[in-house]
Enzyme design. Structure first.
Site, PDB file in Angstrom:
ATOM      1  N   ASP A  55      30.337  56.011  53.514  1.00  0.00           N
ATOM      2  CA  ASP A  55      30.501  54.828  52.664  1.00  0.00           C
ATOM      3  C   ASP A  55      30.271  53.518  53.415  1.00  0.00           C
ATOM      4  O   ASP A  55      29.759  52.558  52.834  1.00  0.00           O
ATOM      5  CB  ASP A  55      31.904  54.815  52.028  1.00  0.00           C
ATOM      6  CG  ASP A  55      31.957  55.657  50.760  1.00  0.00           C
ATOM      7  OD1 ASP A  55      31.030  56.462  50.539  1.00  0.00           O
ATOM      8  OD2 ASP A  55      32.931  55.514  49.989  1.00  0.00           O
ATOM      9  N   ASN A 102      27.207  57.211  47.366  1.00  0.00           N
ATOM     10  CA  ASN A 102      28.171  57.301  46.266  1.00  0.00           C
ATOM     11  C   ASN A 102      29.341  56.359  46.528  1.00  0.00           C
ATOM     12  O   ASN A 102      30.483  56.664  46.208  1.00  0.00           O
ATOM     13  CB  ASN A 102      28.663  58.751  46.109  1.00  0.00           C
ATOM     14  CG  ASN A 102      29.319  58.972  44.756  1.00  0.00           C
ATOM     15  OD1 ASN A 102      29.344  58.073  43.909  1.00  0.00           O
ATOM     16  ND2 ASN A 102      29.874  60.150  44.550  1.00  0.00           N
ATOM     17  N   ASP A 325      43.776  57.329  44.118  1.00  0.00           N
ATOM     18  CA  ASP A 325      43.177  58.228  45.124  1.00  0.00           C
ATOM     19  C   ASP A 325      44.239  59.137  45.744  1.00  0.00           C
ATOM     20  O   ASP A 325      44.075  60.359  45.812  1.00  0.00           O
ATOM     21  CB  ASP A 325      42.477  57.421  46.229  1.00  0.00           C
ATOM     22  CG  ASP A 325      41.274  56.652  45.711  1.00  0.00           C
ATOM     23  OD1 ASP A 325      40.932  56.813  44.518  1.00  0.00           O
ATOM     24  OD2 ASP A 325      40.670  55.892  46.490  1.00  0.00           O
ATOM     25  N   GLU A 353      34.127  60.376  42.075  1.00  0.00           N
ATOM     26  CA  GLU A 353      33.107  61.192  42.727  1.00  0.00           C
ATOM     27  C   GLU A 353      32.694  62.384  41.870  1.00  0.00           C
ATOM     28  O   GLU A 353      31.586  62.897  41.952  1.00  0.00           O
ATOM     29  CB  GLU A 353      33.595  61.658  44.092  1.00  0.00           C
ATOM     30  CG  GLU A 353      33.513  60.613  45.196  1.00  0.00           C
ATOM     31  CD  GLU A 353      34.581  59.545  45.141  1.00  0.00           C
ATOM     32  OE1 GLU A 353      35.135  59.279  44.040  1.00  0.00           O
ATOM     33  OE2 GLU A 353      34.860  58.944  46.185  1.00  0.00           O
ATOM     34  N   HIS A 397      34.969  64.274  48.543  1.00  0.00           N
ATOM     35  CA  HIS A 397      35.758  64.336  49.782  1.00  0.00           C
ATOM     36  C   HIS A 397      37.231  64.631  49.525  1.00  0.00           C
ATOM     37  O   HIS A 397      37.855  65.392  50.250  1.00  0.00           O
ATOM     38  CB  HIS A 397      35.588  63.014  50.545  1.00  0.00           C
ATOM     39  CG  HIS A 397      35.891  61.774  49.744  1.00  0.00           C
ATOM     40  ND1 HIS A 397      36.475  60.675  50.292  1.00  0.00           N
ATOM     41  CD2 HIS A 397      35.711  61.463  48.434  1.00  0.00           C
ATOM     42  CE1 HIS A 397      36.615  59.737  49.364  1.00  0.00           C
ATOM     43  NE2 HIS A 397      36.152  60.200  48.234  1.00  0.00           N
ATOM     44  N   ARG A 398      37.780  63.995  48.477  1.00  0.00           N
ATOM     45  CA  ARG A 398      39.229  64.193  48.261  1.00  0.00           C
ATOM     46  C   ARG A 398      39.555  65.599  47.764  1.00  0.00           C
ATOM     47  O   ARG A 398      40.644  66.102  48.012  1.00  0.00           O
ATOM     48  CB  ARG A 398      39.785  63.128  47.303  1.00  0.00           C
ATOM     49  CG  ARG A 398      39.599  61.748  47.834  1.00  0.00           C
ATOM     50  CD  ARG A 398      40.535  60.701  47.292  1.00  0.00           C
ATOM     51  NE  ARG A 398      40.012  59.414  47.717  1.00  0.00           N
ATOM     52  CZ  ARG A 398      40.123  58.907  48.948  1.00  0.00           C
ATOM     53  NH1 ARG A 398      40.775  59.561  49.882  1.00  0.00           N
ATOM     54  NH2 ARG A 398      39.578  57.748  49.260  1.00  0.00           N
ATOM     55  N   LYS A 428      32.272  61.256  53.412  1.00  0.00           N
ATOM     56  CA  LYS A 428      32.297  59.997  52.637  1.00  0.00           C
ATOM     57  C   LYS A 428      33.300  59.010  53.235  1.00  0.00           C
ATOM     58  O   LYS A 428      33.022  57.811  53.317  1.00  0.00           O
ATOM     59  CB  LYS A 428      32.639  60.288  51.170  1.00  0.00           C
ATOM     60  CG  LYS A 428      32.522  59.069  50.269  1.00  0.00           C
ATOM     61  CD  LYS A 428      32.717  59.426  48.805  1.00  0.00           C
ATOM     62  CE  LYS A 428      32.292  58.314  47.870  1.00  0.00           C
ATOM     63  NZ  LYS A 428      33.210  57.186  47.773  1.00  0.00           N
TER      64      LYS A 428
HETATM   65  O1  LIG Z   1      38.467  48.726  45.412  1.00  0.00           O
HETATM   66  C1  LIG Z   1      38.595  49.757  46.082  1.00  0.00           C
HETATM   67  O2  LIG Z   1      38.512  49.758  47.325  1.00  0.00           O
HETATM   68  C2  LIG Z   1      38.867  51.015  45.385  1.00  0.00           C
HETATM   69  C3  LIG Z   1      39.380  50.996  44.106  1.00  0.00           C
HETATM   70  C4  LIG Z   1      39.755  52.235  43.374  1.00  0.00           C
HETATM   71  O3  LIG Z   1      38.819  52.415  42.343  1.00  0.00           O
HETATM   72  P1  LIG Z   1      39.092  52.021  40.787  1.00  0.00           P
HETATM   73  O4  LIG Z   1      39.412  50.590  40.710  1.00  0.00           O
HETATM   74  O5  LIG Z   1      37.776  52.369  40.167  1.00  0.00           O
HETATM   75  O6  LIG Z   1      40.220  52.891  40.327  1.00  0.00           O
HETATM   76  C5  LIG Z   1      39.754  53.458  44.294  1.00  0.00           C
HETATM   77  O7  LIG Z   1      39.774  54.627  43.517  1.00  0.00           O
HETATM   78  C6  LIG Z   1      38.568  53.475  45.216  1.00  0.00           C
HETATM   79  O8  LIG Z   1      38.553  54.606  46.027  1.00  0.00           O
HETATM   80  C7  LIG Z   1      38.588  52.270  46.107  1.00  0.00           C
HETATM   81  C1  LIG Z   2      36.988  56.724  44.164  1.00  0.00           C
HETATM   82  C2  LIG Z   2      36.645  56.726  45.450  1.00  0.00           C
HETATM   83  O1  LIG Z   2      35.577  56.103  45.975  1.00  0.00           O
HETATM   84  P1  LIG Z   2      34.673  54.862  45.527  1.00  0.00           P
HETATM   85  O2  LIG Z   2      34.970  53.790  46.503  1.00  0.00           O
HETATM   86  O3  LIG Z   2      33.267  55.360  45.644  1.00  0.00           O
HETATM   87  O4  LIG Z   2      35.039  54.469  44.131  1.00  0.00           O
HETATM   88  C3  LIG Z   2      37.463  57.457  46.466  1.00  0.00           C
HETATM   89  O5  LIG Z   2      37.226  57.250  47.669  1.00  0.00           O
HETATM   90  O6  LIG Z   2      38.357  58.240  46.092  1.00  0.00           O
END
Ligand SMILES: O=C(O)C1=C[C@@H](OP(=O)(O)O)[C@@H](O)[C@H](O)C1
Ligand SMILES: C=C(OP(=O)(O)O)C(=O)O
Length: 446
Positions: A55, A102, A325, A353, A397-398, A428
């Site tokens: 990422d 992703n 998460d 994901e 990944h999770r 990821k």
């Molecule tokens: O802003 C961020 O860093 C994130 C927000 C969350 O997503 P959502 O806002 O879509 O729930 C989380 O699931 C993602 O892994 C990271």
């Molecule tokens: C939802 C996730 O990732 P993303 O930042 O791609 O949304 C995650 O890391 O669980």
């Protein structure tokens, strides 16, 4: 992409007990925000302990394609240092083809910044990224004069971003699909607020609120003042520029910490994670409270959290909208709890994901659990004994990381002999996950 060789599948034996200390990799959410803010800032930023994973790799590569200069070097005591030379509200290259993998934390904030700066950009990702919604963000930007086109399905990447003509300084965005749309607008808004303030209004419910707190916290670190009216409106006063804070440190990843906290709570412990603690700006540290509610013993310092348990866990019934998460880890910890656990208000799992509600239900059932799946909830009743299973990970990944916990024997249940398919998906956010997990596994019994 990230360099860790994994086989097609990993066969894991039951683990009688876990104990140890884990040094966490950097937070994904903090890393990618800092990279973009450093690129947009005036001056050079030294970023200590940036996460090295797919990422962040896509974000770093995108910034390089946009002409932002950065270099990586070894720091003191095994740390890393990335020096990012800020382009002061601009991108030196105004034409680029950007692969975002992703990574939601890369594609969404970059889309907003590119749309405001203008140019000619193609933005795309892996096939799943092209199924993850971005329409609310594109609508919010196009409504005020951005020029973003869909080159595949409307509402989803890939995108073609061109130069727009911004007509108004008041934006509105829906917050019920992903908080990342609001995060993206907040980070890009100062680039629009050169002569007039910019206000962003949130339409309807806002999910995943603690991630907005991370965004605001880091914007402040880069010298930005944001006025907040609850969760409904945010105003960026005119005439501000991002300023490099000089050096900035990336905390350990609190979502990654959840696997080790849960391991300590299920498998005896103590297991200590280092890199996040009481002072963390990440909402996912509140996973520790959920573990406490399930009966674990948690202790915290400024920069560490330790989990252990001396009795079987108790079931939990709670709203997990604030920690989407880390909540996946709760679903697997529920296998070790007495009674039925219910995870509520997790509809966003369906657009991450993979469809995480469906995937989690399918794989928990393989272990013998009884699972009820709703549009926005999951109810898990554990079996008396976990069944051996081959766990599919859906390039998530999770899924790989949290299901590794089902090998733990726990106080009441024999851990399952498990096959984890496609373990490389952990790249990821945590390429070395299985090495870290193996390091806390103790072969001796209680
Ligand atoms: O802003 C961020 O860093 C994130 C927000 C969350 O997503 P959502 O806002 O879509 O729930 C989380 O699931 C993602 O892994 C990271
Ligand atoms: C939802 C996730 O990732 P993303 O930042 O791609 O949304 C995650 O890391 O669980």
């Amino acid at each position: 992409m990230t360099q860790t060789a994994y086989p097609e599948h990993l066969d894991l034996k039951p683990v009688p007990r876990v104990q140890g200390v884990v040094r966490l990799p950097g937070s994904k959410s903090i890393s990618n925000r800092i990279l973009l803010l450093a690129a947009l800032a005036e001056g050079e930023t030294r970023v200590i302990d940036l996460l090295a994973s797919d990422d962040t790799q896509v974000m770093l590569a995108a910034l390089r394609s946009l002409g932002v200069q950065w270099q990586e070097a070894a720091g003191e005591g095994g740390s890393t240092v990335h020096r990012v030379l800020g382009a002061n509200g601009n991108f030196p290259k105004r034409q680029a083809d950007l692969f975002m993998g992703n990574a939601g934390t890369a594609i969404r904030p970059l889309t907003a910044a590119l749309a405001v700066i203008g140019g000619d950009y193609k933005v795309h990702g892996v096939p799943r990224m092209h199924e993850r919604p971005i329409g609310d963000l594109v609508d919010a930007l196009n409504a005020v004069g951005a020029h973003i086109e869909y080159t595949g399905n409307p509402g989803y990447p890939p995108l073609h971003i061109l130069s727009g003509e911004f007509k108004t300084r008041e934006l509105s965005v829906r917050g019920n699909v992903s908080s990342q749309f609001l995060t993206a607008l907040l980070m890009a808004a100062p680039l629009m607020a050169r002569s007039e303030p910019v206000t962003i209004k949130v339409l309807g419910e806002l999910i995943s609120k603690p991630y907005i707190e991370i965004t605001l916290n880091l914007m402040r670190r880069f010298g930005m003042r944001v006025e907040q009216d609850g969760w409904q409106a945010f105003t960026i006063p005119a005439g501000q520029c991002y300023q490099s804070p000089g050096t900035i440190h990336v905390e350990g990843d609190a979502s990654s910490a959840s696997y080790f906290m849960a391991a300590g709570a299920i498998g005896g412990g103590p297991v200590r994670v280092e890199g996040v603690g009481r002072d963390s700006i990440q909402g996912d540290v509140r996973f520790a409270q959920a573990m406490e509610q399930m009966g674990a013993t948690i202790t915290m310092g400024e920069n560490w959290i330790e989990a252990s348990a001396s009795a079987p866990l108790k079931a939990i019934d709670a709203d997990f909208n604030h920690i989407p998460d880390a909540a996946m880890t709760i679903a697997v910890a529920a296998l070790y709890a007495e009674g039925t656990s219910t995870l509520r208000n997790i509809a966003s799992w369906r657009v991450k994901e993979t469809d995480r509600i469906a995937a989690m239900a399918a794989e928990l059932r393989k272990l013998g659990a009884t699972v009820e799946e709703g549009a926005d909830y999951l109810r898990v009743t554990p079996p008396a004994v976990l069944k051996a299973a081959a766990i599919d990970t859906y390039d998530d990944h999770r899924m790989a990381m949290c299901f590794s916990l089902a090998t733990l024997d726990g106080a009441v249940r024999r851990g399952a002999e498990l096959r984890i398919n496609d373990p490389k998906c952990v790249a990821k956010t945590f390429p070395e996950y299985f090495t870290a997990f193996a390091a806390i596994a103790r072969k001796d019994s209680f």
